[in-house]
Write an enzyme that holds these catalytic residues in place. Structure first.
Site, PDB file in Angstrom:
ATOM      1  N   PHE A  15     -26.317  29.369 -28.825  1.00  0.00           N
ATOM      2  CA  PHE A  15     -25.131  30.205 -28.726  1.00  0.00           C
ATOM      3  C   PHE A  15     -25.448  31.682 -28.531  1.00  0.00           C
ATOM      4  O   PHE A  15     -24.559  32.518 -28.647  1.00  0.00           O
ATOM      5  CB  PHE A  15     -24.287  30.023 -30.004  1.00  0.00           C
ATOM      6  CG  PHE A  15     -24.041  28.570 -30.335  1.00  0.00           C
ATOM      7  CD1 PHE A  15     -23.105  27.832 -29.631  1.00  0.00           C
ATOM      8  CD2 PHE A  15     -24.777  27.931 -31.324  1.00  0.00           C
ATOM      9  CE1 PHE A  15     -22.886  26.493 -29.910  1.00  0.00           C
ATOM     10  CE2 PHE A  15     -24.571  26.594 -31.615  1.00  0.00           C
ATOM     11  CZ  PHE A  15     -23.620  25.873 -30.905  1.00  0.00           C
ATOM     12  N   GLY A  41     -33.354  30.024 -38.938  1.00  0.00           N
ATOM     13  CA  GLY A  41     -32.248  29.464 -38.162  1.00  0.00           C
ATOM     14  C   GLY A  41     -32.690  29.196 -36.741  1.00  0.00           C
ATOM     15  O   GLY A  41     -32.685  30.091 -35.894  1.00  0.00           O
ATOM     16  N   SER A  47     -33.247  30.825 -29.304  1.00  0.00           N
ATOM     17  CA  SER A  47     -33.808  32.099 -29.770  1.00  0.00           C
ATOM     18  C   SER A  47     -35.311  31.987 -29.995  1.00  0.00           C
ATOM     19  O   SER A  47     -36.048  32.973 -29.870  1.00  0.00           O
ATOM     20  CB  SER A  47     -33.107  32.561 -31.054  1.00  0.00           C
ATOM     21  OG  SER A  47     -33.216  31.599 -32.076  1.00  0.00           O
ATOM     22  N   GLY A  70     -28.208  21.473 -39.101  1.00  0.00           N
ATOM     23  CA  GLY A  70     -27.074  22.273 -38.668  1.00  0.00           C
ATOM     24  C   GLY A  70     -26.453  23.089 -39.790  1.00  0.00           C
ATOM     25  O   GLY A  70     -26.531  22.736 -40.957  1.00  0.00           O
ATOM     26  N   ASP A 136     -30.698  34.196 -38.706  1.00  0.00           N
ATOM     27  CA  ASP A 136     -29.615  33.573 -37.936  1.00  0.00           C
ATOM     28  C   ASP A 136     -29.389  32.160 -38.464  1.00  0.00           C
ATOM     29  O   ASP A 136     -29.285  31.204 -37.700  1.00  0.00           O
ATOM     30  CB  ASP A 136     -29.969  33.553 -36.453  1.00  0.00           C
ATOM     31  CG  ASP A 136     -28.786  33.165 -35.570  1.00  0.00           C
ATOM     32  OD1 ASP A 136     -27.628  33.316 -36.023  1.00  0.00           O
ATOM     33  OD2 ASP A 136     -29.023  32.711 -34.439  1.00  0.00           O
ATOM     34  N   HIS A 139     -24.050  30.790 -42.196  1.00  0.00           N
ATOM     35  CA  HIS A 139     -23.210  31.979 -42.189  1.00  0.00           C
ATOM     36  C   HIS A 139     -22.254  32.056 -43.375  1.00  0.00           C
ATOM     37  O   HIS A 139     -21.284  32.820 -43.345  1.00  0.00           O
ATOM     38  CB  HIS A 139     -22.432  32.054 -40.869  1.00  0.00           C
ATOM     39  CG  HIS A 139     -23.280  32.498 -39.705  1.00  0.00           C
ATOM     40  ND1 HIS A 139     -24.656  32.531 -39.771  1.00  0.00           N
ATOM     41  CD2 HIS A 139     -22.964  32.921 -38.462  1.00  0.00           C
ATOM     42  CE1 HIS A 139     -25.138  32.946 -38.600  1.00  0.00           C
ATOM     43  NE2 HIS A 139     -24.128  33.199 -37.800  1.00  0.00           N
ATOM     44  N   HIS A 164     -28.358  38.390 -36.632  1.00  0.00           N
ATOM     45  CA  HIS A 164     -27.458  37.959 -35.564  1.00  0.00           C
ATOM     46  C   HIS A 164     -26.054  37.725 -36.111  1.00  0.00           C
ATOM     47  O   HIS A 164     -25.861  37.477 -37.286  1.00  0.00           O
ATOM     48  CB  HIS A 164     -27.983  36.671 -34.922  1.00  0.00           C
ATOM     49  CG  HIS A 164     -27.315  36.333 -33.629  1.00  0.00           C
ATOM     50  ND1 HIS A 164     -26.963  35.045 -33.286  1.00  0.00           N
ATOM     51  CD2 HIS A 164     -26.917  37.130 -32.597  1.00  0.00           C
ATOM     52  CE1 HIS A 164     -26.406  35.056 -32.090  1.00  0.00           C
ATOM     53  NE2 HIS A 164     -26.358  36.305 -31.655  1.00  0.00           N
ATOM     54  N   ASP A 165     -25.076  37.817 -35.211  1.00  0.00           N
ATOM     55  CA  ASP A 165     -23.660  37.572 -35.528  1.00  0.00           C
ATOM     56  C   ASP A 165     -23.120  38.576 -36.534  1.00  0.00           C
ATOM     57  O   ASP A 165     -22.432  38.215 -37.498  1.00  0.00           O
ATOM     58  CB  ASP A 165     -23.450  36.143 -36.035  1.00  0.00           C
ATOM     59  CG  ASP A 165     -23.700  35.104 -34.951  1.00  0.00           C
ATOM     60  OD1 ASP A 165     -23.471  35.419 -33.765  1.00  0.00           O
ATOM     61  OD2 ASP A 165     -24.149  33.995 -35.273  1.00  0.00           O
TER      62      ASP A 165
END
Length: 219
Positions: A15, A41, A47, A70, A136, A139, A164-165
């Protein structure tokens, strides 16, 4: 970045947009001058190719940490669930086979060292300094906090913390990565260069040690 590896990274499942991936690669190149790189992650390896390419260019190693089942958003009923990644025997998400195929295709199997297990467990056992920590993983607040608390102590002075994010506006995404980003800045241990960030990627540098402090070496 090598054009072949860039194409593989772009095509790999995941993503991360290409511009953020190239910013991650640039961070890996910069940090690779100091030592090895670490990613929390991994998912299917998108990545990993960007960071693995940087590690390879610097003659370093990339350590990846993931249980490969996941994150919460990849589970059934959630936005980023991909049914074909469910193992028919266990009934659970299993990204490890896809990740291994990504590494094979990229020719990075001798560069990337994959730790399969929980981030918290791996961090508790880890004993070597690293020059870059890329967070990453999960979350949720609990997962992001565990990643931050577990891995930033292993970061070399002058090394890079990449998150990230990171979305300052809750309307754009979850807030857990943003909260650890703010925690890092508010701690006074990290400094941000706005020029290094792209999209939702934030790059922070761990402040150098004071005169007289001992700086750990990287083999």
């Amino acid at each position: 970045m090598d054009a072949r590896l860039r194409a593989i990274a772009t095509e790999a499942r995941g993503f991360m947009p290409p511009d953020e991936g190239l910013a991650l690669y640039a961070a890996g190149i910069a940090a690779g001058e100091l030592g090895h790189l670490l990613e929390v992650g991994t998912y299917c390896g998108k990545s990993t190719v960007y960071l693995g390419a940087a590690a390879q260019a610097r003659g370093r190693r990339l350590i990846t940490v993931d249980h490969h089942h996941g994150s919460e958003e990849h589970q059934p009923g959630w936005e980023y669930h991909e049914p074909d990644l469910v193992d028919p025997v266990t009934g659970r998400i299993d990204t490890l086979p896809t990740f291994r195929r990504t590494l094979h295709r990229a020719g990075l199997e001798d560069v990337v060292v994959a730790l399969v297990g929980s981030s918290a467990t791996a961090a508790g056992l880890w004993g070597s300094p690293v020059a870059l920590v890329f967070i990453d993983g999960g979350h949720t607040d609990a997962a992001a906090e565990q990643d931050y608390q577990g891995w930033t102590p292993h970061l070399l002075p002058g090394g890079l913390l990449v998150i990230h994010d990171v979305f300052p506006d809750p309307a754009d995404g979850g807030q857990a990565p943003y909260r650890i980003y703010r925690r890092a800045l508010d701690s006074g241990e990290f400094t941000e260069s706005a020029a290094d960030g792209t999209g939702s990627l934030r790059v922070l540098r761990k402040n150098p040690v004071a005169v007289g402090d001992v700086r750990p070496s990287v083999p």
